[in-house]
Design a protein around this motif. Structure first.
Motif: not given
Length: 76
Positions: A25-44
């Protein structure tokens, strides 16, 4: 995977340290915070935005932020 983005699985593998108690849950929350376009991937661009935001924080503010996150049990 050389796609130019970081997907959730790669994010988890890069952030987990052996012996660290990090919940999914913590990892998913952190990832979602970075994934601002909600694409499921972190862009450069998303990674650069997060890095730039962190750079703007003073050491004192960063320490305060980390203490607050620890109180909220977002980080250990």
């Amino acid at each position: 995977d050389n796609s130019g983005t970081i997907d959730y699985t790669e994010f988890v593998m890069a952030t987990i340290e052996e012996g660290t108690m990090v919940t999914n849950d913590r990892l998913k929350a952190a990832f979602n915070m970075f994934d601002t376009d909600h694409s499921g991937a972190l862009s450069p661009e998303e990674i650069k935005e997060v890095y730039a935001s962190i750079q703007m924080l003073s050491r004192k503010k960063l320490t305060e932020l980390l203490k607050n996150l620890m109180r909220m049990e977002m980080v250990k």
